[in-house]
Scaffold this motif. Structure first.
Motif, PDB file in Angstrom:
ATOM      1  N   TRP A  47      34.694  28.516  63.869  1.00 31.60           N
ATOM      2  CA  TRP A  47      33.404  27.487  63.602  1.00 31.60           C
ATOM      3  C   TRP A  47      33.219  27.027  65.143  1.00 31.60           C
ATOM      4  N   ARG A  51      29.528  27.773  67.190  1.00 28.62           N
ATOM      5  CA  ARG A  51      28.725  26.548  67.789  1.00 28.62           C
ATOM      6  C   ARG A  51      28.468  26.812  69.405  1.00 28.62           C
ATOM      7  N   VAL A  55      24.797  27.746  71.152  1.00 29.52           N
ATOM      8  CA  VAL A  55      24.216  26.965  71.883  1.00 29.52           C
ATOM      9  C   VAL A  55      23.843  27.609  73.354  1.00 29.52           C
ATOM     10  N   ILE A 101      26.872  37.029  72.378  1.00 28.63           N
ATOM     11  CA  ILE A 101      25.977  37.460  71.111  1.00 28.63           C
ATOM     12  C   ILE A 101      27.027  38.452  69.983  1.00 28.63           C
ATOM     13  N   ALA A 102      27.675  39.088  70.745  1.00 32.78           N
ATOM     14  CA  ALA A 102      28.599  40.041  69.793  1.00 32.78           C
ATOM     15  C   ALA A 102      29.587  39.116  68.892  1.00 32.78           C
ATOM     16  N   HIS A 104      29.048  35.776  68.121  1.00 37.61           N
ATOM     17  CA  HIS A 104      28.194  35.235  67.128  1.00 37.61           C
ATOM     18  C   HIS A 104      27.667  36.092  66.162  1.00 37.61           C
ATOM     19  N   ALA A 105      27.351  37.128  66.423  1.00 35.70           N
ATOM     20  CA  ALA A 105      26.920  38.204  65.355  1.00 35.70           C
ATOM     21  C   ALA A 105      27.932  38.590  64.415  1.00 35.70           C
ATOM     22  N   TYR A 106      29.218  39.058  64.827  1.00 36.00           N
ATOM     23  CA  TYR A 106      30.064  39.284  63.867  1.00 36.00           C
ATOM     24  C   TYR A 106      30.607  38.308  63.029  1.00 36.00           C
ATOM     25  N   LEU A 109      28.146  37.249  60.400  1.00 39.32           N
ATOM     26  CA  LEU A 109      28.372  38.266  59.282  1.00 39.32           C
ATOM     27  C   LEU A 109      29.519  37.717  58.388  1.00 39.32           C
ATOM     28  N   ILE A 111      30.553  34.774  58.087  1.00 42.72           N
ATOM     29  CA  ILE A 111      30.013  33.498  57.093  1.00 42.72           C
ATOM     30  C   ILE A 111      29.234  33.940  56.055  1.00 42.72           C
ATOM     31  N   VAL A 112      28.564  34.995  56.268  1.00 43.55           N
ATOM     32  CA  VAL A 112      27.517  35.617  55.064  1.00 43.55           C
ATOM     33  C   VAL A 112      28.501  35.787  53.877  1.00 43.55           C
ATOM     34  N   ASP A 115      30.288  33.163  52.209  1.00 48.45           N
ATOM     35  CA  ASP A 115      29.133  32.467  51.400  1.00 48.45           C
ATOM     36  C   ASP A 115      28.869  33.155  49.913  1.00 48.45           C
ATOM     37  N   PHE A 116      28.868  34.576  50.287  1.00 46.04           N
ATOM     38  CA  PHE A 116      28.037  35.459  49.209  1.00 46.04           C
ATOM     39  C   PHE A 116      29.013  36.439  48.554  1.00 46.04           C
TER      40      PHE A 116
END
Lengths: 153, 149
Positions: A47, A51, A55, A101-102, A104-106, A109, A111-112, A115-116
């Motif tokens: 987490w 963040r 930013v 970016i890599a 944050h992207a991975y 996914l 986090i998704v 959640d799901f």
């Protein structure tokens, strides 16, 4: 003073947030706070990194839209500014940017999936190490090629 | 003394009973746009940094070649809108979490909102009004398909 909260998590298991806030100095029961699910563990650091990288990417995005907008001014203006992206120092900055970016992207996914996917919270820790692994593979593919492009031109 | 701590993510204000629950749609948007952005941005990075000579090949002619195709125009505009809204909503979350002063928080969120709107409008206009072969530009600075004047 004790601060105890129990709640039923989405996964169905009880989560004891005994250590939310500052741990009390004197405490009845276990001497150390019982193993925390979150604080100081993979969940927290994933987490924190999400963040910080978020930013950093946001502020790069602001600058990147402005520099790209120079294509509407003139070829000379755009080339002058984009030339500063092709220096060795900025080349190293691009390594940091792609790294952010890599990650944050991975992790996004991950986090998704937490959640799901019905088993997401069960495997959140494993998925964090999958994120790290995919990030290492991505950087191994990107960094050498990028540095050759930066330093051989 | 026992202090009861709210469950994590307990909202400051309960979700409205009527009308649109914007926080919920914001939450959904972050996940939906995030998945799309992974594809768009990884593709953007691959084409601009990995193919050919990477970053050292980027100049006006390179961008002109890309943005003369509707495919890349829409790719870049989708990236622009999705990423800026995703990013500014993320920054809004940080202000909500860390700003202790309501006035400062409102000013920061206002600044985030204004910069997002300005950059979305600017970026969209640039992509769709861009001329890869501006009149009078030196031939060695523009894409090879431009007519030589």
């Amino acid at each position: 003073m004790t601060a105890t909260v129990s709640r039923k998590s989405q996964g169905g298991s009880f989560v004891s947030l005994k250590t939310a806030g500052t741990p009390p100095i004197t405490q009845s029961g276990p001497k150390r706070p019982a193993g925390t699910l979150y604080r100081g563990r993979e969940g927290m650091w994933s987490w924190v990194l999400h963040r910080i990288t978020g930013v950093a990417i946001f502020f790069f995005l602001l600058v990147h839209i402005l520099d790209t907008a120079l294509i509407r001014v003139s070829p000379e203006a755009y080339n002058a500014v984009i030339g500063t992206y092709q220096t060795p120092i900025m080349g190293l900055g691009e390594v940091a940017l792609v790294g952010a970016i890599a990650y944050h992207a991975y992790n996004g996914l991950r986090i998704v999936l937490i959640d799901f996917w019905s088993k997401g919270s069960k495997y959140q820790k494993v998925m964090f190490y999958v994120v790290i692994g995919l990030w290492v593979i991505t950087m191994l593919g990107f960094v050498p090629r990028h540095l050759i492009n930066v330093f051989s031109h | 003394m026992t202090t009861t701590i709210d469950a994590p993510r307990t909202p400051i204000r309960p979700a409205p009973k009527k009308g649109v629950n914007w926080e919920k749609w914001g939450w959904i948007y972050m996940r939906a746009s995030g998945v799309v952005l992974v594809v768009l941005i990884f593709g953007h990075l691959f084409v601009n940094l990995m193919v050919g000579d990477g970053v050292s090949a980027i100049d006006f002619a390179f961008v002109g070649g890309k943005l003369s195709s509707p495919f890349w125009q829409w790719w870049d505009v989708a990236m622009l809108w999705l990423a800026l809204i995703h990013g500014s909503n993320g920054m809004r979350t940080l202000v909500n979490d860390y700003s202790r002063n309501q006035t400062v928080g409102k000013i920061l969120k206002g600044a985030i909102f204004v910069s997002a709107v300005v950059l979305i409008v600017l970026g969209t206009l640039v992509v769709f009004t861009f001329d890869p072969c501006p009149a009078g530009a030196p031939a060695d600075l523009v894409a090879s398909f431009c007519p030589t004047s």
